[in-house]
Design a protein around this motif. Structure first.
Motif, mmCIF file in Angstrom:
data_model
loop_
_atom_site.group_PDB
_atom_site.id
_atom_site.type_symbol
_atom_site.label_atom_id
_atom_site.label_comp_id
_atom_site.label_asym_id
_atom_site.label_seq_id
_atom_site.Cartn_x
_atom_site.Cartn_y
_atom_site.Cartn_z
ATOM 1 N N ARG A 70 0.851 -1.123 -0.098
ATOM 2 C CA ARG A 70 0.222 -0.129 -0.120
ATOM 3 C C ARG A 70 0.914 1.204 0.078
ATOM 4 O O ARG A 70 1.532 1.457 1.017
ATOM 5 C CB ARG A 70 -0.824 -0.046 1.277
ATOM 6 C CG ARG A 70 -1.874 -1.116 1.445
ATOM 7 C CD ARG A 70 -2.885 -1.118 0.149
ATOM 8 N NE ARG A 70 -3.790 -2.147 0.388
ATOM 9 C CZ ARG A 70 -3.727 -3.448 -0.229
ATOM 10 N NH1 ARG A 70 -2.723 -3.742 -1.000
ATOM 11 N NH2 ARG A 70 -4.831 -4.388 -0.026
ATOM 12 N N VAL A 72 1.418 4.549 0.829
ATOM 13 C CA VAL A 72 0.673 5.496 1.731
ATOM 14 C C VAL A 72 1.479 6.510 2.339
ATOM 15 O O VAL A 72 2.514 5.907 2.810
ATOM 16 C CB VAL A 72 -0.238 4.804 2.553
ATOM 17 C CG1 VAL A 72 -0.931 5.660 3.569
ATOM 18 C CG2 VAL A 72 -1.318 3.836 2.124
ATOM 19 N N TYR A 91 -6.349 5.783 12.785
ATOM 20 C CA TYR A 91 -5.171 5.829 11.676
ATOM 21 C C TYR A 91 -5.851 6.807 10.742
ATOM 22 O O TYR A 91 -6.763 6.549 10.250
ATOM 23 C CB TYR A 91 -4.575 4.469 11.365
ATOM 24 C CG TYR A 91 -3.766 4.288 10.227
ATOM 25 C CD1 TYR A 91 -2.610 4.224 10.158
ATOM 26 C CD2 TYR A 91 -4.581 4.533 8.858
ATOM 27 C CE1 TYR A 91 -1.962 4.137 8.847
ATOM 28 C CE2 TYR A 91 -3.923 4.311 7.700
ATOM 29 C CZ TYR A 91 -2.546 4.285 7.661
ATOM 30 O OH TYR A 91 -1.851 4.139 6.583
ATOM 31 N N GLN A 95 -3.198 7.468 0.211
ATOM 32 C CA GLN A 95 -2.901 6.494 -0.675
ATOM 33 C C GLN A 95 -2.956 6.865 -2.091
ATOM 34 O O GLN A 95 -3.955 7.144 -2.453
ATOM 35 C CB GLN A 95 -3.740 5.198 -0.516
ATOM 36 C CG GLN A 95 -3.345 4.092 -1.323
ATOM 37 C CD GLN A 95 -3.949 2.766 -0.872
ATOM 38 O OE1 GLN A 95 -3.688 1.643 -1.554
ATOM 39 N NE2 GLN A 95 -4.370 2.530 0.319
ATOM 40 N N HIS A 106 -5.144 -8.637 0.295
ATOM 41 C CA HIS A 106 -4.942 -9.190 1.665
ATOM 42 C C HIS A 106 -6.176 -9.085 2.484
ATOM 43 O O HIS A 106 -7.133 -8.616 1.790
ATOM 44 C CB HIS A 106 -3.477 -8.532 2.104
ATOM 45 C CG HIS A 106 -3.753 -7.092 2.680
ATOM 46 N ND1 HIS A 106 -2.703 -6.358 2.980
ATOM 47 C CD2 HIS A 106 -4.724 -6.195 2.484
ATOM 48 C CE1 HIS A 106 -2.997 -5.216 3.301
ATOM 49 N NE2 HIS A 106 -4.384 -4.930 2.955
ATOM 50 N N HIS A 108 -7.320 -8.540 6.860
ATOM 51 C CA HIS A 108 -7.004 -8.118 8.236
ATOM 52 C C HIS A 108 -8.129 -7.780 9.164
ATOM 53 O O HIS A 108 -9.092 -7.466 8.664
ATOM 54 C CB HIS A 108 -5.900 -6.976 8.256
ATOM 55 C CG HIS A 108 -6.077 -5.827 7.407
ATOM 56 N ND1 HIS A 108 -6.935 -5.007 7.651
ATOM 57 C CD2 HIS A 108 -5.338 -5.448 6.270
ATOM 58 C CE1 HIS A 108 -7.039 -3.889 6.751
ATOM 59 N NE2 HIS A 108 -6.054 -4.492 5.759
ATOM 60 N N ARG A 114 -12.406 4.105 2.762
ATOM 61 C CA ARG A 114 -11.560 4.962 1.849
ATOM 62 C C ARG A 114 -12.660 6.297 1.856
ATOM 63 O O ARG A 114 -13.671 5.772 1.528
ATOM 64 C CB ARG A 114 -11.370 4.248 0.638
ATOM 65 C CG ARG A 114 -11.251 2.787 0.660
ATOM 66 C CD ARG A 114 -9.909 2.080 0.697
ATOM 67 N NE ARG A 114 -9.759 0.949 1.420
ATOM 68 C CZ ARG A 114 -8.993 0.342 2.083
ATOM 69 N NH1 ARG A 114 -7.946 1.227 2.660
ATOM 70 N NH2 ARG A 114 -8.883 -0.841 2.506
ATOM 71 N N HIS A 147 -9.380 -7.573 0.398
ATOM 72 C CA HIS A 147 -9.251 -6.524 -0.588
ATOM 73 C C HIS A 147 -8.060 -6.287 -1.443
ATOM 74 O O HIS A 147 -6.902 -6.496 -0.796
ATOM 75 C CB HIS A 147 -9.780 -5.444 0.105
ATOM 76 C CG HIS A 147 -8.926 -5.092 1.418
ATOM 77 N ND1 HIS A 147 -8.936 -5.925 2.389
ATOM 78 C CD2 HIS A 147 -8.013 -4.058 1.774
ATOM 79 C CE1 HIS A 147 -7.990 -5.411 3.530
ATOM 80 N NE2 HIS A 147 -7.371 -4.359 2.844
ATOM 81 N N HIS A 149 -6.528 -3.137 -4.542
ATOM 82 C CA HIS A 149 -7.068 -2.153 -5.404
ATOM 83 C C HIS A 149 -6.418 -2.224 -6.839
ATOM 84 O O HIS A 149 -5.275 -2.847 -6.868
ATOM 85 C CB HIS A 149 -6.751 -0.650 -4.816
ATOM 86 C CG HIS A 149 -6.811 -0.771 -3.242
ATOM 87 N ND1 HIS A 149 -8.001 -0.801 -2.894
ATOM 88 C CD2 HIS A 149 -6.042 -0.716 -2.328
ATOM 89 C CE1 HIS A 149 -7.922 -0.812 -1.281
ATOM 90 N NE2 HIS A 149 -6.529 -0.696 -1.050
ATOM 91 N N ASP A 165 -7.271 6.680 3.617
ATOM 92 C CA ASP A 165 -7.478 5.609 4.255
ATOM 93 C C ASP A 165 -7.833 5.868 5.615
ATOM 94 O O ASP A 165 -6.918 6.735 6.220
ATOM 95 C CB ASP A 165 -6.502 4.751 4.304
ATOM 96 C CG ASP A 165 -6.130 4.029 2.766
ATOM 97 O OD1 ASP A 165 -7.197 3.710 2.245
ATOM 98 O OD2 ASP A 165 -4.944 4.260 2.564
ATOM 99 N N LEU A 167 -8.643 3.882 9.296
ATOM 100 C CA LEU A 167 -8.500 2.750 9.968
ATOM 101 C C LEU A 167 -8.525 2.596 11.470
ATOM 102 O O LEU A 167 -8.061 3.551 12.098
ATOM 103 C CB LEU A 167 -7.334 1.740 9.343
ATOM 104 C CG LEU A 167 -7.214 1.115 8.084
ATOM 105 C CD1 LEU A 167 -6.463 2.089 7.158
ATOM 106 C CD2 LEU A 167 -6.605 -0.181 7.757
ATOM 107 N N ILE A 169 -6.608 0.910 13.379
ATOM 108 C CA ILE A 169 -5.240 0.192 13.706
ATOM 109 C C ILE A 169 -4.990 0.643 15.176
ATOM 110 O O ILE A 169 -4.830 -0.703 16.016
ATOM 111 C CB ILE A 169 -4.051 0.729 12.847
ATOM 112 C CG1 ILE A 169 -4.452 0.287 11.373
ATOM 113 C CG2 ILE A 169 -2.727 0.468 13.356
ATOM 114 C CD1 ILE A 169 -3.453 0.614 10.300
HETATM 115 C C1 1HN Z 1 -4.486 -1.420 4.280
HETATM 116 O O1 1HN Z 1 -5.157 -2.683 4.118
HETATM 117 C C2 1HN Z 1 -5.061 -0.365 3.151
HETATM 118 O O2 1HN Z 1 -6.247 -1.951 2.025
HETATM 119 C C3 1HN Z 1 -4.514 1.046 3.557
HETATM 120 O O3 1HN Z 1 -5.692 0.075 1.172
HETATM 121 C C4 1HN Z 1 -3.660 1.070 4.495
HETATM 122 C C5 1HN Z 1 -2.777 0.546 6.684
HETATM 123 C C6 1HN Z 1 -2.286 -0.261 7.559
HETATM 124 C C7 1HN Z 1 -2.779 -1.600 7.196
HETATM 125 C C8 1HN Z 1 -3.129 -2.087 6.363
HETATM 126 C C9 1HN Z 1 -5.763 -0.828 1.904
HETATM 127 C C10 1HN Z 1 -3.361 0.368 5.565
HETATM 128 C C11 1HN Z 1 -3.886 -0.954 5.441
#
Ligand code: 1HN
Length: 351
Positions: A70, A72, A91, A95, A106, A108, A114, A147, A149, A165, A167, A169
């Protein structure tokens, strides 16, 4: 030696001895641990998009989205450096995905939102369905959903696409609940046609026998066009709140609750010349300016905002909004957590 001095010396010696056993006396800290009202955690801050954008585009010349996973730049609260946090629980990052790039698949346990800031033509895929991203769209990635992109090369070469983004986190880190894995394929297979989720859930209708969808909204794109229509209509009809202007929250259509269980999300419209009254709330909030210009007065400091800027209001800081031009503001906070735990407080001042 006076009685007091003797006592203090004995106490300090005691504190030093117990320190070696990882103990400390509560009575020296009680007021810090249980403040009378929220102590400042993080500062009010504003990031100008005109400052951020060149850095993000420069990052685009240094690393590909695929290599970065990513690409970012993280917006870190100046009072919380080193914690990847814009507030203690949230967080934020910007991006960039360039034409021809993909960001590999991936999943999580952290939930993501977004908010599209600039550019057209990119998509995000969530659990087998893609959605095309337009400026102002609010898109969600629920916890543990696959997900990825992409920004397919258009005939005209395409555009860089940039989104915010958001999150949870720091929240998930605090709870010790973080898990993640990579998809075996960089681009996950498409299993449902575009628009499928919206047709099922986006029209105040739901499939008669819809599968239980868990805690997150089954809609994953809330298009700006619809949001804008709603805000405009309410403005025309005069439903302007003295603190918020016209403000709506994004909804899980199956429950009426929040779209994401850990992240409250909002969109508001401030008419030109709007000068809002002051509020405070326990949920520290991140704002992303969609359009317009004006001022945010936060904790007595004035921040001039313009389109695409990002600013943060700390917990319990007095804040008010003032629009020079008609303004549209997206925002997110951890309000669902405060509400679920009975901790949400808001105070609206009368000036
Ligand atoms: C993540 O999965 C995305 O999917 C963006 O675009 C920022 C920051 C930390 C961990 C996973 C994304 C992220 C992230």
């Amino acid at each position: 030696m006076t009685h007091d001095n003797k006592t203090n010396q004995a106490r300090r010696a005691f504190y030093e001895r117990i320190d070696h056993h990882h103990l400390f006396p509560l009575w020296e800290q009680l007021h810090n641990l249980v403040p009378r009202e929220p102590a400042p955690a993080g500062l009010a801050a504003l990031w100008r998009y005109t400052d951020l954008r060149p850095h993000l585009l420069e990052a685009g010349t240094l690393i590909s989205a695929q290599e970065a996973v990513r690409r970012v730049l993280v917006l870190e609260n100046p009072g919380l450096r080193g914690q990847a946090s814009i507030t203690p629980s949230l967080y934020a990052g910007l991006q960039l995905i360039l034409p021809g790039e993909i960001a590999p698949s991936h999943r999580h346990s952290q939930s993501a939102l977004r908010f599209v800031v600039e550019g057209r033509g990119a998509y995000t895929a969530v659990d087998g369905e893609r959605t095309t991203l337009e400026p102002g769209d609010f898109v969600i990635t629920p916890s543990m959903t696959w997900h990825d992109h992409g920004n397919p090369c258009a005939a005209d070469g395409g555009q860089p696409v940039i989104w915010l983004d958001g999150l949870d986190i720091p929240t998930v880190r605090f709870l010790g609940a973080g898990f993640a894995e990579d998809h075996p394929q960089a681009v996950q297979p498409v299993t449902r046609p575009q628009g499928n989720s919206f047709a099922r859930y986006g029209n105040n209708l739901a499939p008669v026998r819809h599968a239980a969808s868990g805690t997150t909204s089954p809609l994953f794109n809330y298009p700006y066009e619809r949001t804008w229509d709603a805000l405009q209509t309410l403005l025309r009809q005069g439903e302007v709140d003295a603190w918020d202007g016209v403000k709506l929250r994004y909804n899980n259509p199956l429950t009426g609750g929040w779209a994401i269980p850990t992240l409250g999300t909002f969109m508001q419209l401030l008419p030109q010349g709007f000068s809002g009254k002051t509020w405070r709330s326990t949920d520290a909030t991140v704002f992303s300016v969609v359009e317009g210009s004006g001022q945010a007065v936060i904790g007595g400091r004035t921040f001039d905002y313009a389109a695409k800027d990002i600013f943060v209001v700390p917990s319990w800081a007095p804040a008010s909004l003032h629009a020079h031009q008609q303004s549209v503001l997206f925002s997110y906070s951890d309000r669902p957590i405060h509400e679920a735990l009975g901790l949400f407080r808001e105070h609206r001042e009368n000036h």
